[in-house]
Design a protein around this motif. Structure first.
Motif, PDB file in Angstrom:
ATOM      1  N   GLU A 239     119.679  42.616  54.176  1.00  0.00           N
ATOM      2  CA  GLU A 239     119.825  41.354  54.268  1.00  0.00           C
ATOM      3  C   GLU A 239     118.440  40.957  53.812  1.00  0.00           C
ATOM      4  O   GLU A 239     117.505  40.901  54.342  1.00  0.00           O
ATOM      5  N   VAL A 240     118.584  39.790  52.738  1.00  0.00           N
ATOM      6  CA  VAL A 240     117.424  39.274  52.150  1.00  0.00           C
ATOM      7  C   VAL A 240     117.453  37.725  52.485  1.00  0.00           C
ATOM      8  O   VAL A 240     118.565  37.263  51.848  1.00  0.00           O
ATOM      9  N   SER A 241     116.547  37.073  52.763  1.00  0.00           N
ATOM     10  CA  SER A 241     116.685  35.688  53.110  1.00  0.00           C
ATOM     11  C   SER A 241     115.376  34.974  52.348  1.00  0.00           C
ATOM     12  O   SER A 241     114.219  35.443  52.514  1.00  0.00           O
ATOM     13  N   LEU A 243     113.214  31.669  52.226  1.00  0.00           N
ATOM     14  CA  LEU A 243     112.869  30.296  53.100  1.00  0.00           C
ATOM     15  C   LEU A 243     111.891  29.532  52.530  1.00  0.00           C
ATOM     16  O   LEU A 243     111.166  29.771  51.916  1.00  0.00           O
ATOM     17  N   VAL A 248     116.178  28.493  55.530  1.00  0.00           N
ATOM     18  CA  VAL A 248     116.948  29.407  54.794  1.00  0.00           C
ATOM     19  C   VAL A 248     117.604  28.658  53.547  1.00  0.00           C
ATOM     20  O   VAL A 248     118.430  27.949  53.743  1.00  0.00           O
ATOM     21  N   LYS A 251     120.491  33.536  50.730  1.00  0.00           N
ATOM     22  CA  LYS A 251     120.682  34.680  51.461  1.00  0.00           C
ATOM     23  C   LYS A 251     121.551  35.602  50.641  1.00  0.00           C
ATOM     24  O   LYS A 251     122.623  35.233  50.243  1.00  0.00           O
ATOM     25  N   GLN A 252     121.290  36.945  50.650  1.00  0.00           N
ATOM     26  CA  GLN A 252     122.473  37.959  50.191  1.00  0.00           C
ATOM     27  C   GLN A 252     122.062  38.993  50.871  1.00  0.00           C
ATOM     28  O   GLN A 252     121.008  39.611  51.262  1.00  0.00           O
ATOM     29  N   THR A 253     123.557  39.991  51.036  1.00  0.00           N
ATOM     30  CA  THR A 253     123.258  41.315  51.540  1.00  0.00           C
ATOM     31  C   THR A 253     123.885  42.165  50.683  1.00  0.00           C
ATOM     32  O   THR A 253     124.941  42.154  50.208  1.00  0.00           O
ATOM     33  N   LEU A 264     119.134  35.944  44.322  1.00  0.00           N
ATOM     34  CA  LEU A 264     119.086  34.735  45.067  1.00  0.00           C
ATOM     35  C   LEU A 264     118.902  33.355  44.202  1.00  0.00           C
ATOM     36  O   LEU A 264     117.876  33.483  43.681  1.00  0.00           O
ATOM     37  N   VAL A 282     110.007  35.184  52.283  1.00  0.00           N
ATOM     38  CA  VAL A 282     111.235  36.114  52.196  1.00  0.00           C
ATOM     39  C   VAL A 282     111.039  37.040  53.403  1.00  0.00           C
ATOM     40  O   VAL A 282     110.011  37.446  53.898  1.00  0.00           O
ATOM     41  N   LYS A 283     112.330  37.211  54.136  1.00  0.00           N
ATOM     42  CA  LYS A 283     112.543  38.242  54.978  1.00  0.00           C
ATOM     43  C   LYS A 283     113.366  39.093  54.559  1.00  0.00           C
ATOM     44  O   LYS A 283     114.689  39.032  54.165  1.00  0.00           O
ATOM     45  N   TYR A 284     113.060  40.646  54.894  1.00  0.00           N
ATOM     46  CA  TYR A 284     113.983  41.455  54.463  1.00  0.00           C
ATOM     47  C   TYR A 284     114.407  42.192  56.004  1.00  0.00           C
ATOM     48  O   TYR A 284     113.278  42.513  56.778  1.00  0.00           O
TER      49      TYR A 284
END
Length: 625
Positions: A239-241, A243, A248, A251-253, A264, A282-284
């Motif tokens: 899951e990648v967000s 921000l 956010v 977002k994509q999974t 994205l 970015v949050k992974y």
């Protein structure tokens, strides 16, 4: 007093200064910050601080099985090289063999995870041992590397870590950069760096964790494209967000597969530039089959594009004139290693206070924390390797350099502040076979790893395969400099860059540019930059040349501050007046370095000049034509 007693006294003084520094910063560990801010995990242990060490002058350490050591007699402060004062050793002679030791304890709660031992950089060849067992070997003095020691350690237990270092800086087969190849520093070559010179740390990573990402910011389509890689692919999800100030915005999974691509879309996109250095967080998150989050990584991206049209370099689809300064990244007490994270940031701030919008990072691979601050503050750079000192005509040397360069590009390619890749500097004397082969391979390899940036093969040297054309010229008279840059003195009115692109000899080299057999289709319409000029020597204590003057610089030094300012402004005006042909410059240099005294600042970073006047000169923009 013998060397040993002097060394102990010096070591004691340095230890006291380090303790005082630790008290002032509230940290017991030198360089305590996380060393990889663009790919950050929470479970990590900083291994900087006191290690033990041993010289191995005869190179007999392997026969004596020093890799089984449980501790040496000497004490050294990592991550500072033994040549540096901050290391507590301060040994300035050549070091061909060197041994480190410390104990490491793996936390009990890291059980079931991969234990990675990370090195920011070790010059030059490193061998890693755990409890006398060989763990890994790495070649390359400026690239980062990671060692999986999971099979050699047990959570909750303490182990002996030994690092063996080899360096033959005068052998011609390893890049040296500005490390002097003589005993003492001379001209524009300075104190050497051997061994560990960047942070060492351990981290715990789930076996299915995220290994790396390649990030491409596509501002034309207003999207971020990410290619992930994983340690193991066991059917999980990534899951990648994205921000914007904590919110956010995309977002994509995707599957945890190295074939997956994350795209994205970025609505109401904010671009990155020196004028507006906006960064998205970015949050992974890696999620296993059971729906549990097993790995989390924090990162950031800057939406920006660099490309070439005709003879100009563009940033975010607009022509962008680069006013760069040469930054060699040397420090009086740490040599290649900045004494603190704040010192890295301060160097950028000092440059910007002079009016520069970026730097050519010269003959050194800067640590990732520097690139982080450049990204955050808004400061463009050219990424360069420490290519001096190597025989570019030797196939073994080429093999060593290509490997290290690939690791450099892979590590740093996601930093928006880096605009240009420059593997070598001033290669003037190559042969007609091996040098073209090396430069052709570097061009192809770099474009395979990172096709998003221009490639600049040999700064100011013999260009074989390059996207930009550069020259170095330290003519001190502004009018003569302008004449040299505009023509070669034979064809009046013809720009020098157009003459050089014709079949003729270049510099000291008999190789002709049209001999680039690997790229016969290469077009000659490219940007032309003066990426070294100036270098005006100024040392108030020695402004009148004498036999006792040991400082070094380019040309005859000015006899007064007024003469200095006039010469400096004249040179900058000369380059700016040719903006129809020349699309950017790099002034030598940001600070003095040891005996080279042509910096805007002294070696200790204190200013030499009226900084308002300096800023008024370097902040000038070329006339739009």
């Amino acid at each position: 007093m013998n060397f040993q007693n002097k060394s102990k006294m010096k070591q004691f003084a340095i230890i006291i200064s380090i303790l005082l520094w630790c008290v002032s910063t509230g940290s017991a560990i030198p360089r305590p910050e996380y060393p990889r801010p663009q790919f950050e995990r929470t479970e990590w242990i900083n291994l900087n601080g006191e290690w033990s060490y041993s010289f191995d002058f005869s190179g007999s350490g392997m026969e004596r099985e020093l890799f089984r050591s449980t501790g040496f007699d000497g004490k050294i402060t990592v991550p500072f090289a033994p040549e540096s004062d901050l290391s507590g050793v301060g040994y300035k002679d050549f070091i061909n063999h060197f041994w480190y030791h410390r104990t490491i304890t793996v936390p009990q709660n890291w059980d079931g995870k991969n234990i990675l031992l990370n090195f920011g950089a070790v010059y030059y060849k490193a061998e890693i041992y755990i409890d006398g067992n060989f763990a890994a070997r790495h070649f390359g003095g400026t690239s980062s590397f990671s060692v999986d020691i999971t099979s050699l350690v047990k959570p909750g237990q303490t182990h002996h870590l030994v690092v063996y270092v080899e360096s033959d800086v005068r052998g011609g087969q390893q890049p040296a950069g500005k490390q002097n190849l003589q005993f003492e520093s001379y001209a524009c070559n300075y104190t050497r760096t051997t061994g560990i010179w960047q942070t060492v740390w351990m981290e715990a990573v789930h076996p299915e964790g995220l290994k790396s990402v390649q990030v491409v910011t596509d501002i034309d389509q207003q999207q971020v494209v990410i290619r992930p890689r994983f340690y193991k692919e066991l059917g999980g999800k990534l899951e990648v967000s994205l921000l914007d100030n904590g919110k956010v915005v995309a977002k994509q999974t995707v599957s945890t597969s190295s074939l997956s691509t994350v795209v994205l879309p970025v609505k109401n996109m904010k671009t990155w530039s020196p004028e507006s250095p906006f960064l998205y967080d970015v949050k992974y998150k890696v999620i296993n089959k059971q729906g549990k989050v097993v790995d989390e990584v924090d990162a950031y991206v800057g939406m920006r594009k660099v490309h070439i049209e005709g003879n100009k370099i563009y940033l975010n689809n607009k022509p962008y004139y680069q006013r760069l300064v040469l930054d060699q990244g040397f420090y009086p007490d740490g040599i290649w290693t900045a004494p603190s994270d704040a010192a890295l940031k301060r160097d950028i701030e000092l440059s910007m206070e002079c009016g520069f919008n970026g730097a050519r990072l010269h003959q050194k691979v800067f640590e990732e924390r520097f690139h982080y601050w450049a990204d955050k503050i808004g400061y463009i750079t050219w990424g360069e390797a420490s290519s001096w000192g190597m025989d570019v005509n030797d196939p073994v040397t080429a093999r060593n350099f290509i490997t290290e360069w690939a690791e450099i590009v892979e590590r740093d390619m996601n930093h928006p502040s880096i605009l240009i890749w420059t593997p070598t500097n001033e290669q003037f004397w190559p042969d007609r076979v091996q040098y073209p082969r090396l430069m052709g391979d570097l061009y192809t390899l770099t474009k395979m790893i990172d096709p998003t940036r221009p490639f600049h093969g040999a700064s100011g040297g013999t260009h074989i395969a390059t996207d930009i054309w550069t020259v170095h010229d330290y003519e001190q008279d502004p009018e003569k400099l302008k004449a040299i840059l505009y023509n070669d003195g034979k064809l009046a009115g013809t720009p020098k860059w157009e003459i050089q692109l014709k079949p003729q000899n270049i510099g000291y080299n008999p190789l002709k540019y049209t001999d680039q057999y690997a790229f016969p289709e290469y077009k000659m319409d490219m940007p032309y930059l003066v990426d070294e000029f100036g270098g005006i020597k100024w040392n108030p204590a020695q402004q009148i040349e004498s036999a006792q003057n040991t400082s070094w610089g380019y040309g005859e030094p000015p006899r007064s501050l007024e003469e200095f300012y006039a010469r400096l402004e004249g040179q900058v005006n000369a380059v700016l007046s040719l903006s129809e042909y020349i699309w950017g410059y790099c002034y030598t240099q940001l600070t003095d370095v040891e005996q080279e005294q042509n910096g805007i600042y002294y070696y200790d970073r204190t200013p030499k000049f009226d900084m308002k006047l300096i800023r008024s000169i370097f902040s000038k923009e070329p006339e739009q034509k």
